[in-house]
Scaffold this active site. Structure first.
Site, PDB file in Angstrom:
ATOM      1  CD  GLU A   1      -2.648   1.240   2.607  1.00 19.83           C
ATOM      2  OE1 GLU A   1      -2.990   2.337   3.102  1.00 19.83           O
ATOM      3  OE2 GLU A   1      -2.979   0.129   3.082  1.00 19.83           O
TER       4      GLU A   1
ATOM      5  CD  GLU B   1      -3.882   7.059   5.160  1.00 16.64           C
ATOM      6  OE1 GLU B   1      -4.916   6.414   5.424  1.00 16.64           O
ATOM      7  OE2 GLU B   1      -2.762   6.764   5.618  1.00 16.64           O
TER       8      GLU B   1
END
Length: 557
Positions: free
Chosen positions: A442, A447
């Site tokens: 990932e 974020e």
């Protein structure tokens, strides 16, 4: 080709107001208002077949009067001029056939004036729709904010107007070309914001945040301190909405020269009513050297024709301390510009649907409803909403539609502001359906937690065979205005290294090798807003909805 000349003569009486208890001072002579003011116009290229001219928009004006000293022209398009001889050429740049009311003031002794006016109907055919779209956007109502590219060297430079100084390429910064990022002397201007907006009648310009920087070369003309910033009491034309017109470049630099061995674009734009982009030198016409979605480089000749200033602007607000990042990838191989209204392009995106949060204790239900995900006004909008006691949102992914290995990813986005929202721009290995997470790997390009909207997180996740457990490595970067301004979120990915950046400022990097899933596997995109959960945290009780806007997603290889 024989030109048609239009002549209109109007003579106005002048009411003089002169208050005094004494007779006129004979030392200054009689104050006489000019009389018999006339104005005529010759539209260049006009003939019986082309009554409004040849498309250049150029009109030659001639004014006469008795007892005048000089003439002041107002051309009715936001531009003015002064001509002691009464002779002046002017280019009208509004595309199409348009009528302008031109007023000439004949100025006499003591500053008294008499006026005449005329209407002139003229055709201008020049247009550069691509430049207009890049500056402001394609749709009526679109706007784009530009900033000084303060994060890169040589965002301002100085050179001669026509001399080459033996270089053979006169159109460059021959005199001053050493400014570095975030120059201390220029620091006062880096807060400037310049907004171009598309209207039904063309583009407008507004400097929404001052001040104006006035270089020493022009400050003496104004009688103020130079090489520093001044407010609108000095730079009186700084603020207000102004019109933007486009015209073919006429400077020697643009028509004969080049910049770094590449020709100029050949297009200039002019800001009406004395408008300018932060650097006040008494001029409003900018030659476009080059323009892209993110970078605008221009050249402007200072009033008096002695200095040429070079300036670079960016549509991604720079972050202080940011330096130029030289990417290894510059060939655009895939993108979604989100320029077609409606649902996201089904050739690029599919959806994760349902509730559960995939193990992160999130509380939203993902849908493909237009209320949660749509494209409008040039951006993708992912909207998280309160739905009774529940929440809905959207999660887009490019799995089986677009997957790739290595390159530069650029995502320009504006993030939600509400407490409890967890926006993410990220990637998973394309083998995710077969091997699951974290084996697939990932890459979290961006974020943001629900409680801190001034920090961007960049993180890598993988399965470490040595410890037989999930491994991760990440860092954070302080980024202001994430919910009010678009920022550039980037991944630079090669066989040797992965770097995550915001506005070209590195957030985190990790060496790549054959033990990591990032070394030899393709990945796909995911774009979403989660609600609550491990990073979203507590949701604002007053929350109703909030949106992440994405201007584009691009991949370079």
């Amino acid at each position: 080709m024989k030109n048609i000349k239009y002549y209109i003569v109007m003579i106005f009486s002048l009411a003089l107001v002169f208050t005094s208890c004494q007779e006129d001072d004979a030392s200054i002579g009689d104050i006489i208002a000019p009389s018999n003011v006339t104005i005529s116009a010759e539209i260049v290229g006009a003939d019986a077949a082309n009554p409004y001219g040849d498309g250049s928009g150029i009109v030659n004006f001639s004014a006469t009067a008795n007892d005048e000293i000089t003439y002041q022209f107002n051309f009715g398009d936001g531009k003015t001029g002064v001509a002691p001889s009464g002779q002046m050429a002017h280019r009208f740049t509004v595309t199409g056939v348009n009528t302008f009311t031109v007023v000439v003031n004949a100025v006499g002794t003591g500053g008294v004036v008499s006026s005449a006016s005329m209407e002139v109907e003229v055709f201008s055919s020049f247009a550069d729709p691509e430049a207009e779209n890049l500056l402001a956007g394609e749709l009526v109502g679109d706007s784009k904010t530009w900033y000084w590219a303060a994060n890169i060297p040589l965002h301002v430079g100085l050179g001669p107007v026509e001399d080459d100084y033996g270089n053979g390429e006169f159109a460059y910064e021959a005199w001053w070309n050493a400014i570095g990022p975030w120059d201390e002397e220029k620091y006062c201007m880096y807060q400037n914001e310049f907004v171009f907006t598309r209207t039904a009648n063309g583009l407008t310009f507004e400097q929404t945040v001052g001040p104006a920087f006035i270089p020493g070369t022009y400050a003496s003309e104004l009688g103020v301190a130079g090489d520093t910033c001044h407010d609108e009491t000095v730079a009186t034309t700084m603020f207000g909405v102004k019109n933007v017109s486009f015209l073919p470049s006429t400077s020697k630099a643009a028509t004969e020269g080049s910049y770094k061995e590449a020709p100029y674009r050949g297009t200039a734009f002019e800001i009406s009513d004395g408008g300018f982009m932060g650097w006040y030198v008494g001029a409003s016409t900018y030659d476009i050297i080059s323009v892209t979605e993110d970078m605008l480089q221009v050249r402007i000749i200072q009033a008096g024709n002695g200095f040429a200033w070079y300036q670079v602007f960016t549509s991604s607000k720079p972050t202080e301390g940011e330096a130029e990042f030289e990417s290894a990838y510059n060939n655009l191989v895939w993108s979604d510009e989100f320029d077609t209204d409606g649902a996201p392009n089904a050739a690029n995106w599919t959806y994760d649907l349902g509730a559960g949060g995939w193990g992160n204790q999130e509380v939203q239900t993902y849908t493909s409803d237009a209320s949660n995900v749509s494209v409008s006004e040039g951006t993708l909008k992912i909207t998280a909403k309160k739905d009774g006691s529940d929440y809905t949102s959207a999660r887009l992914k490019s799995i089986d539609l677009y997957e790739f290995k290595y390159g530069r990813v650029e995502v320009k986005a504006k993030l939600p502001a509400a407490q409890g929202t967890w926006p993410a721009i990220w990637m998973l290995g394309a083998n995710f359906p077969d091997v699951g997470w974290p084996v697939c790997g990932e890459i979290d390009i961006m974020e943001q937690t629900g409680a801190d909207k001034n920090t961007s997180l960049g993180t890598f996740h993988w399965f470490d065979t040595g410890t037989n457990a999930n491994a991760s490595y990440g860092e954070t970067l302080a980024v202001s205005d994430t919910s009010t301004e678009f920022h550039l979120y980037t991944l630079e990915w090669s066989a040797e290294e992965l770097i995550i950046l915001v506005d070209n400022v590195p957030v985190v990097n990790i060496g790549n090798n054959a033990d990591l899933p990032f070394y030899d596997k393709e990945f796909f995109f995911i774009l979403n807003i989660a609600m609550g959960g491990t990073l979203g945290g507590d949701i604002d009780p007053a929350f109703t909805e909030d949106t992440m806007e994405i201007d584009y997603v691009r991949v370079y290889q």
